[in-house]
Motif scaffolding. Structure first.
Motif, PDB file in Angstrom:
ATOM      1  N   GLU A  10       9.726 -12.309 -44.004  1.00 26.45           N
ATOM      2  CA  GLU A  10       9.575 -11.699 -45.325  1.00 26.45           C
ATOM      3  C   GLU A  10       8.240 -12.029 -46.005  1.00 26.45           C
ATOM      4  N   PRO A  11       7.110 -11.748 -45.324  1.00 24.68           N
ATOM      5  CA  PRO A  11       5.808 -12.055 -45.937  1.00 24.68           C
ATOM      6  C   PRO A  11       5.608 -11.272 -47.233  1.00 24.68           C
ATOM      7  N   GLU A  12       4.883 -11.888 -48.179  1.00 29.90           N
ATOM      8  CA  GLU A  12       4.740 -11.302 -49.513  1.00 29.90           C
ATOM      9  C   GLU A  12       3.322 -10.874 -49.861  1.00 29.90           C
ATOM     10  N   ILE A  13       2.322 -11.512 -49.253  1.00 30.02           N
ATOM     11  CA  ILE A  13       0.934 -11.278 -49.661  1.00 30.02           C
ATOM     12  C   ILE A  13       0.200 -10.512 -48.553  1.00 30.02           C
ATOM     13  N   PRO A  14      -0.222  -9.278 -48.860  1.00 27.22           N
ATOM     14  CA  PRO A  14      -0.817  -8.443 -47.814  1.00 27.22           C
ATOM     15  C   PRO A  14      -2.066  -9.050 -47.166  1.00 27.22           C
ATOM     16  N   GLN A  15      -2.882  -9.744 -47.953  1.00 26.96           N
ATOM     17  CA  GLN A  15      -4.098 -10.322 -47.375  1.00 26.96           C
ATOM     18  C   GLN A  15      -3.762 -11.361 -46.299  1.00 26.96           C
ATOM     19  N   ASN A  16      -2.727 -12.158 -46.515  1.00 29.30           N
ATOM     20  CA  ASN A  16      -2.324 -13.145 -45.510  1.00 29.30           C
ATOM     21  C   ASN A  16      -1.882 -12.453 -44.233  1.00 29.30           C
ATOM     22  N   THR A  17      -1.026 -11.457 -44.365  1.00 30.33           N
ATOM     23  CA  THR A  17      -0.531 -10.745 -43.183  1.00 30.33           C
ATOM     24  C   THR A  17      -1.681 -10.060 -42.456  1.00 30.33           C
ATOM     25  N   GLY A  18      -2.620  -9.491 -43.197  1.00 31.30           N
ATOM     26  CA  GLY A  18      -3.787  -8.859 -42.574  1.00 31.30           C
ATOM     27  C   GLY A  18      -4.630  -9.852 -41.801  1.00 31.30           C
ATOM     28  N   ASN A  19      -4.854 -11.025 -42.376  1.00 26.43           N
ATOM     29  CA  ASN A  19      -5.624 -12.055 -41.670  1.00 26.43           C
ATOM     30  C   ASN A  19      -4.898 -12.541 -40.420  1.00 26.43           C
ATOM     31  N   ILE A  20      -3.598 -12.709 -40.522  1.00 24.35           N
ATOM     32  CA  ILE A  20      -2.806 -13.147 -39.366  1.00 24.35           C
ATOM     33  C   ILE A  20      -2.822 -12.082 -38.279  1.00 24.35           C
ATOM     34  N   ALA A  21      -2.705 -10.813 -38.668  1.00 21.07           N
ATOM     35  CA  ALA A  21      -2.765  -9.719 -37.692  1.00 21.07           C
ATOM     36  C   ALA A  21      -4.107  -9.729 -36.958  1.00 21.07           C
ATOM     37  N   ARG A  22      -5.164  -9.983 -37.693  1.00 20.11           N
ATOM     38  CA  ARG A  22      -6.497 -10.032 -37.077  1.00 20.11           C
ATOM     39  C   ARG A  22      -6.577 -11.161 -36.051  1.00 20.11           C
ATOM     40  N   THR A  23      -6.026 -12.338 -36.385  1.00 20.50           N
ATOM     41  CA  THR A  23      -6.031 -13.454 -35.437  1.00 20.50           C
ATOM     42  C   THR A  23      -5.151 -13.142 -34.234  1.00 20.50           C
ATOM     43  N   CYS A  24      -4.018 -12.491 -34.460  1.00 17.55           N
ATOM     44  CA  CYS A  24      -3.161 -12.095 -33.334  1.00 17.55           C
ATOM     45  C   CYS A  24      -3.920 -11.151 -32.397  1.00 17.55           C
ATOM     46  N   ALA A  25      -4.659 -10.213 -32.960  1.00 21.53           N
ATOM     47  CA  ALA A  25      -5.445  -9.284 -32.139  1.00 21.53           C
ATOM     48  C   ALA A  25      -6.490 -10.044 -31.323  1.00 21.53           C
ATOM     49  N   ALA A  26      -7.134 -11.023 -31.952  1.00 20.70           N
ATOM     50  CA  ALA A  26      -8.208 -11.768 -31.278  1.00 20.70           C
ATOM     51  C   ALA A  26      -7.691 -12.732 -30.211  1.00 20.70           C
ATOM     52  N   THR A  27      -6.412 -13.078 -30.293  1.00 21.29           N
ATOM     53  CA  THR A  27      -5.859 -14.060 -29.350  1.00 21.29           C
ATOM     54  C   THR A  27      -4.851 -13.458 -28.377  1.00 21.29           C
ATOM     55  N   GLY A  28      -4.553 -12.180 -28.529  1.00 22.77           N
ATOM     56  CA  GLY A  28      -3.562 -11.553 -27.660  1.00 22.77           C
ATOM     57  C   GLY A  28      -2.141 -11.994 -27.975  1.00 22.77           C
ATOM     58  N   SER A  29      -1.926 -12.479 -29.186  1.00 24.03           N
ATOM     59  CA  SER A  29      -0.583 -12.901 -29.595  1.00 24.03           C
ATOM     60  C   SER A  29       0.157 -11.715 -30.216  1.00 24.03           C
ATOM     61  N   ARG A  30       1.477 -11.739 -30.090  1.00 28.40           N
ATOM     62  CA  ARG A  30       2.287 -10.678 -30.686  1.00 28.40           C
ATOM     63  C   ARG A  30       2.668 -11.067 -32.106  1.00 28.40           C
ATOM     64  N   LEU A  31       2.765 -10.081 -32.993  1.00 26.41           N
ATOM     65  CA  LEU A  31       3.136 -10.323 -34.381  1.00 26.41           C
ATOM     66  C   LEU A  31       4.471  -9.650 -34.673  1.00 26.41           C
ATOM     67  N   HIS A  32       5.382 -10.409 -35.266  1.00 25.78           N
ATOM     68  CA  HIS A  32       6.695  -9.902 -35.659  1.00 25.78           C
ATOM     69  C   HIS A  32       6.823 -10.058 -37.165  1.00 25.78           C
ATOM     70  N   LEU A  33       7.187  -8.982 -37.851  1.00 26.40           N
ATOM     71  CA  LEU A  33       7.372  -9.019 -39.299  1.00 26.40           C
ATOM     72  C   LEU A  33       8.840  -8.739 -39.606  1.00 26.40           C
ATOM     73  N   ILE A  34       9.478  -9.701 -40.271  1.00 21.38           N
ATOM     74  CA  ILE A  34      10.881  -9.549 -40.636  1.00 21.38           C
ATOM     75  C   ILE A  34      10.966  -9.059 -42.071  1.00 21.38           C
ATOM     76  N   LYS A  35      11.618  -7.928 -42.264  1.00 24.56           N
ATOM     77  CA  LYS A  35      11.753  -7.305 -43.577  1.00 24.56           C
ATOM     78  C   LYS A  35      12.795  -8.038 -44.415  1.00 24.56           C
ATOM     79  N   PRO A  36      12.728  -7.859 -45.746  1.00 27.42           N
ATOM     80  CA  PRO A  36      11.818  -6.963 -46.457  1.00 27.42           C
ATOM     81  C   PRO A  36      10.416  -7.559 -46.596  1.00 27.42           C
ATOM     82  N   LEU A  37       9.430  -6.686 -46.559  1.00 27.10           N
ATOM     83  CA  LEU A  37       8.041  -7.091 -46.750  1.00 27.10           C
ATOM     84  C   LEU A  37       7.725  -6.964 -48.242  1.00 27.10           C
TER      85      LEU A  37
END
Length: 157
Positions: A10-37
């Motif tokens: 249930e992440p709340e802050i879009p900038q945090n999720t965006g930064n984490i997504a970018r790191t996942c892309a750079a490391t080949g890690s998968r990202l799972h988001l559990i709703k509600p967002l």
């Protein structure tokens, strides 16, 4: 193909999720988001933080925690929390393991703590009531890179 699974509950802050997504892309890690967002996935701050990396992220959305649990089978799960007793550097990370991080305002609910009590990890901090926790994106990055180090930085150069 070796990889990590980063789970945001249930992440709340879009900038945090965006930064984490970018790191996942750079490391080949998968990202799972559990709703509600706490934001729309079309949010401009989310897009800006992830820049042009969104198409490179292997991302899965889960309706709730129960639905998420049904999809992971018997995979290893670690939860990152200030309530943990084991340092994140002492945990043993496995290929395909799931590392769960709580929402910015409240962390993880008690029922998740109870279920994974033996699998709680923490990032050490000085005892200071003013600094209750680190920023979510920073916490994810710290733990993720330790896990990747233990796995030999798979597919990374």
């Amino acid at each position: 193909i070796m990889s990590l699974n980063i789970v945001l509950f249930e992440p709340e802050i879009p900038q945090n999720t965006g930064n984490i997504a970018r790191t996942c892309a750079a490391t080949g890690s998968r990202l799972h988001l559990i709703k509600p967002l706490g934001f729309s996935v079309k949010d401009k701050y989310l897009k800006r933080a992830g820049l042009d990396y969104w198409n490179l992220v292997d991302i899965t959305y889960h309706e709730d925690f129960e639905e998420f649990k049904k999809t992971i089978g018997n995979s290893k799960v670690l939860i990152s929390t200030t309530k943990g007793s084991k340092l994140y550097t002492k945990a043993s990370y496995e290929d395909g393991c799931y590392i769960i991080f709580g929402k910015e305002s409240a962390g993880l609910p008690d029922y998740i703590h109870r279920e994974y009590k033996e699998n709680r990890i923490k990032i050490p901090m000085v005892q200071n009531v003013q600094a209750r926790s680190l920023n979510l994106a920073n916490s994810v990055n710290i733990v993720m890179y330790e896990a990747l180090r233990q796995l030999g930085f798979p597919r990374m150069r």
